[in-house]
Design a protein around this motif. Structure first.
Motif, PDB file in Angstrom:
ATOM      1  N   VAL A 260       0.826  -1.209   0.000  1.00  0.00           N
ATOM      2  CA  VAL A 260       0.000   0.000   0.000  1.00  0.00           C
ATOM      3  C   VAL A 260       0.860   1.259   0.000  1.00  0.00           C
ATOM      4  CG1 VAL A 260      -1.584   1.340   1.464  1.00  0.00           C
ATOM      5  CG2 VAL A 260      -2.016  -1.103   1.062  1.00  0.00           C
ATOM      6  N   PRO A 263       1.662   3.283  -3.700  1.00  0.00           N
ATOM      7  CA  PRO A 263       0.573   4.062  -4.314  1.00  0.00           C
ATOM      8  C   PRO A 263       0.037   5.157  -3.398  1.00  0.00           C
ATOM      9  CG  PRO A 263      -0.165   1.838  -3.790  1.00  0.00           C
ATOM     10  CD  PRO A 263       1.321   1.851  -3.624  1.00  0.00           C
ATOM     11  N   THR A 264       0.098   4.939  -2.075  1.00  0.00           N
ATOM     12  CA  THR A 264      -0.322   5.996  -1.157  1.00  0.00           C
ATOM     13  C   THR A 264       0.587   7.208  -1.290  1.00  0.00           C
ATOM     14  OG1 THR A 264      -1.343   4.488   0.443  1.00  0.00           O
ATOM     15  CG2 THR A 264      -0.602   6.623   1.271  1.00  0.00           C
ATOM     16  N   ASN A 267       0.037   9.289  -4.343  1.00  0.00           N
ATOM     17  CA  ASN A 267      -1.200  10.077  -4.349  1.00  0.00           C
ATOM     18  C   ASN A 267      -1.344  10.930  -3.089  1.00  0.00           C
ATOM     19  OD1 ASN A 267      -3.048   8.971  -6.768  1.00  0.00           O
ATOM     20  ND2 ASN A 267      -1.932   7.242  -5.898  1.00  0.00           N
ATOM     21  N   ASP A 300      -3.466   5.553   5.161  1.00  0.00           N
ATOM     22  CA  ASP A 300      -2.730   4.304   4.988  1.00  0.00           C
ATOM     23  C   ASP A 300      -3.253   3.211   5.921  1.00  0.00           C
ATOM     24  OD1 ASP A 300      -0.747   3.749   3.091  1.00  0.00           O
ATOM     25  OD2 ASP A 300       0.703   3.334   4.667  1.00  0.00           O
ATOM     26  N   MET A 303      -6.514   2.058   4.543  1.00  0.00           N
ATOM     27  CA  MET A 303      -6.317   1.304   3.310  1.00  0.00           C
ATOM     28  C   MET A 303      -5.739  -0.079   3.591  1.00  0.00           C
ATOM     29  SD  MET A 303      -6.937   1.706   0.113  1.00  0.00           S
ATOM     30  CE  MET A 303      -6.546   1.015  -1.491  1.00  0.00           C
ATOM     31  N   ASP A 360      -2.990  -0.209  -7.358  1.00  0.00           N
ATOM     32  CA  ASP A 360      -2.277   1.066  -7.552  1.00  0.00           C
ATOM     33  C   ASP A 360      -3.047   1.962  -8.530  1.00  0.00           C
ATOM     34  OD1 ASP A 360       0.994   0.147  -6.866  1.00  0.00           O
ATOM     35  OD2 ASP A 360      -0.519  -1.368  -7.307  1.00  0.00           O
ATOM     36  N   TYR A 363      -6.404   3.870  -7.403  1.00  0.00           N
ATOM     37  CA  TYR A 363      -6.302   4.915  -6.376  1.00  0.00           C
ATOM     38  C   TYR A 363      -6.982   6.215  -6.805  1.00  0.00           C
ATOM     39  CZ  TYR A 363      -3.415   3.359  -2.394  1.00  0.00           C
ATOM     40  OH  TYR A 363      -2.950   2.782  -1.230  1.00  0.00           O
ATOM     41  N   LEU A 367     -10.085   7.647  -4.725  1.00  0.00           N
ATOM     42  CA  LEU A 367      -9.971   8.883  -3.957  1.00  0.00           C
ATOM     43  C   LEU A 367     -11.035   9.909  -4.348  1.00  0.00           C
ATOM     44  CD1 LEU A 367      -6.082   9.205  -3.784  1.00  0.00           C
ATOM     45  CD2 LEU A 367      -7.628   8.790  -1.861  1.00  0.00           C
TER      46      LEU A 367
END
Length: 372
Positions: A260, A263-264, A267, A300, A303, A360, A363, A367
């Motif tokens: 995670v 990709p966190t 973004n 995070d 997620m 990924d 996202y 969001l």
């Protein structure tokens, strides 16, 4: 029991990211470990856990040390007569000074091995735990107190104790191999994320209670995920499948931090914008929430558990999936994350609309669900 300080679940990628030169993945090590995982109750690390268990801090804190079961009673019976040794007082003073010293001590246990009655440097892990958040140490504490630790081990006949309990350690390792589904989790995560890992290592101790942590080592074009976990639970009130789901969740939500994360971070600007309303996303009255001080950390954590729900959706039947989902929502609310229901429903919706797409890549669309 008195809890002298709060213990929470740490994601300690930062412990390793600033100290990659402190491991040495040789070509031999890479060849032996590529695509494999190991589960180990490391001898020197277990010695450190035992030393902590008989400190005043360890005795008073049943969140820090697992105090139930025959193994703990064996530890107390065997080692408590040595509680007044100077090294035990030093370890206690370190724990009183900072919670992080628990990890600096136990995390560096793997940097040494026994050869007879002496500690010798491990050839792979030199100084694995150096930095946690903004807390950095300059010298490996096992090195600093090496002679005193050797003396304690010899005086207390630790190696004899460890060898006598090897059958029990083998049972713990066998239970992980049979019931934790690490290989299945690993395969699912690498199918559904762009991140890949070369190897996994689980360092376990029967004395670990609430403090689990994970991180990664990168060296010589090789990446190893490192996890510190307690033995698998087997709760009598739960069915075999419910126990499997519980233990899978404990492990999965450590492992998937490593997937995670990328990709966190990619973004994070959007996450900072949509998750800046801290009072909306966290319950500040609950201890432990302060460990997630910014929108990215909060997102995070949501997620990490949300991806576990996706895994259950695609790996179990509907009954088990719904049970797992409800348990995650309840757990997260108890931990101070009150909007897990909304978060999970949105994640499931976007995932269903984008089947076969890497997580990924969903996202941005996911969001958008939080845009006001």
């Amino acid at each position: 029991m008195k809890k002298s300080f709060l213990f929470i679940l740490f994601t300690l990628t930062s412990i390793f990211s600033q100290a990659q030169y402190k491991v040495d993945f040789t070509e031999k090590f890479k060849k032996e470990n590529q695509g494999k995982y190991k589960i180990e109750i490391n001898e020197v690390k277990e010695l450190v856990h035992i030393m902590i268990a008989i400190t005043k801090s360890g005795i008073e804190n049943d969140d820090m040390v697992e105090q139930k079961g025959k193994y703990y009673q064996d530890v107390i019976t065997h080692f408590k007569p040595y509680e007044n040794e100077q090294i035990i007082k030093i370890v206690d003073s370190l724990l009183v000074a900072s919670i992080y010293n628990y990890i600096f001590l136990t995390g560096n246990g793997i940097s040494y091995d026994f050869k007879g009655n002496k500690l010798i440097k491990n050839k792979i892990f030199d100084f694995p735990a150096t930095t946690i958040s903004k807390n950095t140490i300059k010298e490996n504490p096992i090195t600093t107190y090496k002679i005193a630790i050797e003396d304690f081990a010899n005086k207390s006949k630790f190696r004899e104790f460890y060898n006598n309990h090897k059958p029990y350690y083998a049972e713990i390792i066998s239970s992980y191999e049979k019931n934790a589904n690490l290989g299945k989790q690993w395969k699912w995560l690498e199918k559904n994320f762009k991140t890949t890992q070369n190897s996994y290592a689980i360092f376990c101790s029967p004395l670990i209670k609430s403090l689990n942590y994970t991180g990664d080592f990168k060296n010589n074009n090789f990446k190893l995920i490192y996890m510190v976990l307690p033995p698998l639970d087997k709760m009598e009130k739960l069915s075999e499948r419910e126990n499997e789901l519980f233990n899978t969740r404990v492990m999965f939500t450590e492992i998937d931090h490593n997937y995670v994360k990328e990709p966190t971070l990619a973004n994070q600007e959007t996450i900072n914008q949509y998750f800046k309303g801290r009072k909306e996303w966290t319950n500040e009255d609950i201890e432990g929430v302060s460990a997630y001080p910014n929108p990215v950390k909060v997102f995070d954590e949501y997620m990490t558990f949300g991806v576990f729900v996706l895994y259950c959706k695609e790996s179990y039947d509907n009954k088990d999936f719904l049970s797992a989902k409800e348990s995650v929502i309840s757990l997260m609310k108890e931990r101070g994350f009150p909007k897990m229901q909304e978060f999970t429903d949105k994640l499931l919706k976007v995932r269903s609309e984008n089947p076969g797409t890497k997580i990924d890549d969903i996202y941005p669309e996911f969001l958008k669900q939080f845009q006001k």
